[in-house]
Design an enzyme around this catalytic site. Structure first.
Site, PDB file in Angstrom:
ATOM      1  CD  GLU A 178      -3.184   0.881   1.967  1.00  0.00           C
ATOM      2  OE1 GLU A 178      -3.458  -0.290   2.300  1.00  0.00           O
ATOM      3  OE2 GLU A 178      -3.937   1.839   2.187  1.00  0.00           O
ATOM      4  NE  ARG A 179      -2.441   5.135  -0.300  1.00  0.00           N
ATOM      5  CZ  ARG A 179      -3.400   5.480  -1.158  1.00  0.00           C
ATOM      6  NH1 ARG A 179      -3.139   5.667  -2.431  1.00  0.00           N
ATOM      7  NH2 ARG A 179      -4.634   5.613  -0.746  1.00  0.00           N
ATOM      8  CG  ASN A 221      -5.546  -0.229   5.682  1.00  0.00           C
ATOM      9  OD1 ASN A 221      -6.066   0.258   6.689  1.00  0.00           O
ATOM     10  ND2 ASN A 221      -5.263   0.489   4.611  1.00  0.00           N
ATOM     11  CE  LYS A 298      -6.460   2.740   8.715  1.00  0.00           C
ATOM     12  NZ  LYS A 298      -6.027   2.927   7.316  1.00  0.00           N
ATOM     13  CD  GLU A 302      -7.980   6.002   6.099  1.00  0.00           C
ATOM     14  OE1 GLU A 302      -7.165   5.086   5.929  1.00  0.00           O
ATOM     15  OE2 GLU A 302      -7.835   7.150   5.658  1.00  0.00           O
ATOM     16  CG  ASP A 376      -3.189  10.742   5.332  1.00  0.00           C
ATOM     17  OD1 ASP A 376      -2.170  10.225   5.788  1.00  0.00           O
ATOM     18  OD2 ASP A 376      -3.924  10.198   4.491  1.00  0.00           O
ATOM     19  CD  GLU A 398       1.977   6.095  11.115  1.00  0.00           C
ATOM     20  OE1 GLU A 398       1.537   5.506  12.117  1.00  0.00           O
ATOM     21  OE2 GLU A 398       1.372   6.137  10.032  1.00  0.00           O
ATOM     22  CD  GLU A 404      -0.857   8.102   0.781  1.00  0.00           C
ATOM     23  OE1 GLU A 404      -0.339   7.752   1.861  1.00  0.00           O
ATOM     24  OE2 GLU A 404      -2.084   8.104   0.590  1.00  0.00           O
TER      25      GLU A 404
HETATM   26  O1  GCW Z   1      -2.309   8.057   4.125  1.00  0.00           O
HETATM   27  C1  GCW Z   1      -3.483   7.314   4.167  1.00  0.00           C
HETATM   28  C2  GCW Z   1      -3.339   6.377   3.033  1.00  0.00           C
HETATM   29  C3  GCW Z   1      -3.874   4.996   3.288  1.00  0.00           C
HETATM   30  C4  GCW Z   1      -3.338   4.533   4.619  1.00  0.00           C
HETATM   31  C5  GCW Z   1      -3.851   5.459   5.706  1.00  0.00           C
HETATM   32  C6  GCW Z   1      -3.284   5.124   7.081  1.00  0.00           C
HETATM   33  C7  GCW Z   1      -2.643   2.360   5.311  1.00  0.00           C
HETATM   34  O2  GCW Z   1      -3.918   6.939   1.895  1.00  0.00           O
HETATM   35  O3  GCW Z   1      -3.435   4.188   2.236  1.00  0.00           O
HETATM   36  O4  GCW Z   1      -3.677   3.207   4.902  1.00  0.00           O
HETATM   37  O5  GCW Z   1      -3.459   6.765   5.443  1.00  0.00           O
HETATM   38  O6  GCW Z   1      -2.297   5.721   7.449  1.00  0.00           O
HETATM   39  O7  GCW Z   1      -3.837   4.277   7.752  1.00  0.00           O
END
Ligand code: GCW
Length: 714
Positions: A178-179, A221, A298, A302, A376, A398, A404
């Site tokens: 992811e990313r 995730n 997490k 989301e 974010d 973090e 990203e």
């Molecule tokens: O930055 C956003 C991203 C998601 C990411 C989320 C997070 C892992 O777009 O891809 O998921 O934050 O940090 O949980």
């Protein structure tokens, strides 16, 4: 007749150092390049002092040190260094020589992971209290040689300023990341646990060389399957590979795992069966990975499951896991990245609102892990208001090392100045000097635990990070987690010398490029405090027009542009997010006169004709910032083009090409954003801003596919 002469001439030119380009390199070695030192005097000094080496003790870590010193010294000095005196490496327990050398003050200063590197009349000594400390010392020593540091008078005493220095991998079990913009996940789940390519060890070496001591293997995730025995056995194999290098393995815990893989009917953290399930799971993990580090979670964010699904708090959830991990010295890193579109409040405020009441409610081995800013990982954000607001809870920083929101792997953006800006920010929580760095290292409130995490940018690409320069961000993250007092500029120089060459004629201009690169990206993407105006979903390229669906995932939610102005009013008369900061900071951010210009539109909604510090209107200033960003990239390209003789063909061309892409995309950001905002400002572009290459409609209709980092390419 002419041909042989010409060929001779060409051969002579190629042989002369001014013309010869270094041999091709694919970037795999990162900064651990131990090519023979090309400066004769330095080489002579090193050879004279380092005529022999003795590493005392025995353990897998000591073996790793011997191996590294053998490759490192052998390479740099151009000949194997035999067993003997010259360089002594050891702990007081393993070596009487070290025991006499280390003073009480040294022992206190170096703690568990630190080291001393000292020149004595019998040579150089690398001393530490533990083998891991020695490993860090050995890597540091090699880096001093790589950067041509003089040996005489050497006296380095170091220890890390935070305890946990982790890479968070957002790696899925199907090996997508992811990313992630550097290929697939390094973890080859299919062939693990048996097959363990050299790359695992090289990953560990690279991390240990910059002080990273933990790796969260799986995506936040999370997939509950990663906690099944079949996968734990594979994770254990990785842990075995990493252990000699001081790297502990951590996993992400999907909150609903007791239901998904445990067959329970609930994941309620107060349910005795659920608690027992987690205790047994942790026991099982410890049976396989004796030094298992713990869980990163997490939850209720989301779409991820969490304790709130059962009417319980984040503390209830975290403490349940912490209790299971406590007997094994494991920790829980509970993420504060929570927000919901069902909550009507400004998204930037939600984590603070949710977590501050829980200060003091977490068990001792829980960290709350907080992103550097309240939204974010945007190109630029103010520091997160939670820093300084939870004095009773260790807050783990973090950062996002993967880019990203900063041009993925192609844009040349050196992130250390961003890390530095955040860490140096004064929260004002306990008077002046209450910096974010002091919150994170625990010194502000005398907390016993501390940590910093970076969302990893590594993958299967041969050069690890998708581009050579992206590796500077991995490097810088590790160095800053080790010592947040280091300057981003010094780290850039150090990385360049190790990664390319010690030639100042190369290093100086490229340090300049690196230092200019983050401000440039902020300028061509989100100047003056704009944020979250990227394309939907894959976050690649501009999308200030993104609207519809969840408001907090749109752009219009954040920039609020209309003919009256632009920006998010977070002052007391708006969402009042400013009041989450300590009073002096709130006052500074909340006042149009004192807010840093770079955060203007983050905190204020401002009319288009507002007068800026430059005397220009907001509109003109905004447009010129976009242009400035593009111009800076052009300048970077020019600088790079003049440096071909210092860099091997492969790495030179890659960077050259990526800068070309970046220049094109910087212009894309500028044009798309300015054309869009112009529909509200109704003003012409000021002099000095280039005419857009396309219409707004064209930009809005552009569809980008095959962007890495997300699974569904639509
Ligand atoms: O930055 C956003 C991203 C998601 C990411 C989320 C997070 C892992 O777009 O891809 O998921 O934050 O940090 O949980």
């Amino acid at each position: 007749m002419l041909r042989p002469v010409l060929m001779l001439l060409l051969a002579c030119l190629a042989a002369s150092s001014a013309w010869a380009q270094p041999a091709p390199e694919d970037g795999y070695r990162l900064w651990l390049r131990y090519d023979r030192i090309d400066a004769d005097e330095v080489l002579a000094e090193y050879r004279a002092v380092l005529s022999g080496v003795h590493v005392a003790g025995s353990s897998p870590t000591v073996d790793a040190i011997r191996r590294e010193l053998s490759i490192g010294l052998g390479g740099l000095l151009g000949a194997d260094v035999p067993e003997g005196t010259g360089l002594l490496v050891g702990t007081p327990d393993d070596s009487p020589g070290v025991d006499t050398l280390l003073t009480d003050a040294d022992r206190t200063a170096i703690g568990h992971e630190g080291f001393v590197i000292r020149a004595t009349d019998r040579g150089i000594v690398i001393a530490a209290r533990t083998h891991i400390g020695l490993l860090y010392g050995a890597f540091r020593f090699l880096s001093l040689l790589q950067t041509r540091h003089a040996l005489s008078g050497l006296d380095v005493v170091e220890s890390p300023r935070v305890d946990l220095r982790l890479l968070d991998h957002w790696d899925n079990l199907d090996r997508t990341v992811e990313r992630g913009y550097a290929g697939f996940s390094l973890w080859d789940w299919h062939r693990l646990p048996d097959y363990r390519p050299e790359r695992y060890r090289d990953y560990a070496r690279a991390n240990a060389s910059i002080g990273i001591n933990g790796s969260v293997l799986t995506n936040v995730n999370a997939n509950a399957v990663s906690l099944t025995r079949a996968y734990l056995v594979k994770a254990a194999a990785l842990a075995d590979e990493f252990r000699p290098y001081g790297i502990r393995v951590y996993l992400t815990a999907r909150f609903s795992a007791p239901m998904e893989i445990g067959g329970l009917g609930t994941a309620d953290p107060l349910d005795p069966d659920v608690r027992a399930w987690w205790r047994e799971k942790v026991d099982e993990i410890h049976g396989l990975i004796p030094d298992f580090g713990g869980f990163l979670v997490k939850a209720n964010s989301e779409g991820q499951p969490g304790p709130q699904d059962y009417g319980r708090s984040h503390a209830d959830g975290a403490n349940m896991l912490a209790e299971a991990l406590a007997p094994f010295d494991g920790v829980v890193m509970w993420r504060a990245f929570v927000y919901s579109h069902e909550v009507p409040d400004d998204r930037a405020k939600q984590a603070y609102t949710e977590f501050t009441p829980l200060d003091g409610a977490f068990l001792e081995n829980v960290f709350v892990q907080v992103k550097n800013g309240p939204i974010d990982f945007q190109p630029r954000e103010p520091f997160h208001p939670l820093f300084g607001a939870m004095p009773g809870t260790p807050l783990m920083m973090e950062f996002q090392v993967t880019k990203e929101y900063l041009g993925l792997a192609t844009h040349f953006v050196y992130l250390a100045p961003l890390f530095e800006e955040v860490l140096d920010s004064d929260t004002g929580a306990e008077g002046p000097g209450s910096t974010v760095a002091r919150v994170v290292d625990g010194s502000l409130d005398d907390l016993p635990r501390s940590g910093m995490a970076g969302v990893s940018n590594v993958g299967t690409d041969r050069n690890w990070c998708g581009s050579v320069f992206a590796c500077a961000n991995w490097y810088a993250f590790g160095r800053i987690a080790w010592d947040h007092g280091l300057s981003s500029e010094a780290i850039a120089g150090e990385w360049l010398r190790r990664t390319f060459t010690n030639d100042d004629a190369f290093v100086d201009p490229v340090v300049g490029m690196m230092m200019a690169s983050w401000p440039a990206a902020v300028d061509y993407m989100t100047p003056l405090g704009l944020h979250h105006i990227m394309a939907r979903n894959h976050h690649y390229g501009p999308g200030p027009w993104v609207d519809g669906g969840r408001p907090d995932w749109t752009s219009v939610y954040y920039h609020r542009a209309d003919s009256g102005g632009v920006g998010f009013d977070r002052t007391v008369s708006g969402s009042d997010a400013v009041s989450q900061y300590a009073p002096p900071v709130a006052a500074r951010f909340g006042d149009l006169e004192t807010v840093p210009e770079g955060l203007l539109l983050w905190f204020h909604r401002v009319p288009w004709d507002h007068t800026m510090a430059s005397g220009r209107t907001l509109w003109d200033e905004l447009a010129l910032r976009y242009q400035r960003g593009v111009d800076e990239v052009r300048q970077m390209r020019k600088t790079w083009e003049g440096l071909a003789t210092f860099v091997d063909e492969t790495r030179f061309r890659e960077t050259e090409t990526f800068l070309r892409i970046q220049e094109r995309e910087a212009a894309w950001w500028r044009d798309a954003c300015l054309l869009y905002f112009q529909t509200f400002s109704g003003r012409p572009l000021p002099e000095g801003v280039e005419a857009p290459e396309g219409t707004l409609e064209e930009f809005m209709n552009r569809r980008d596919r095959y962007v890495p980092g997300i699974r569904d390419q639509g």
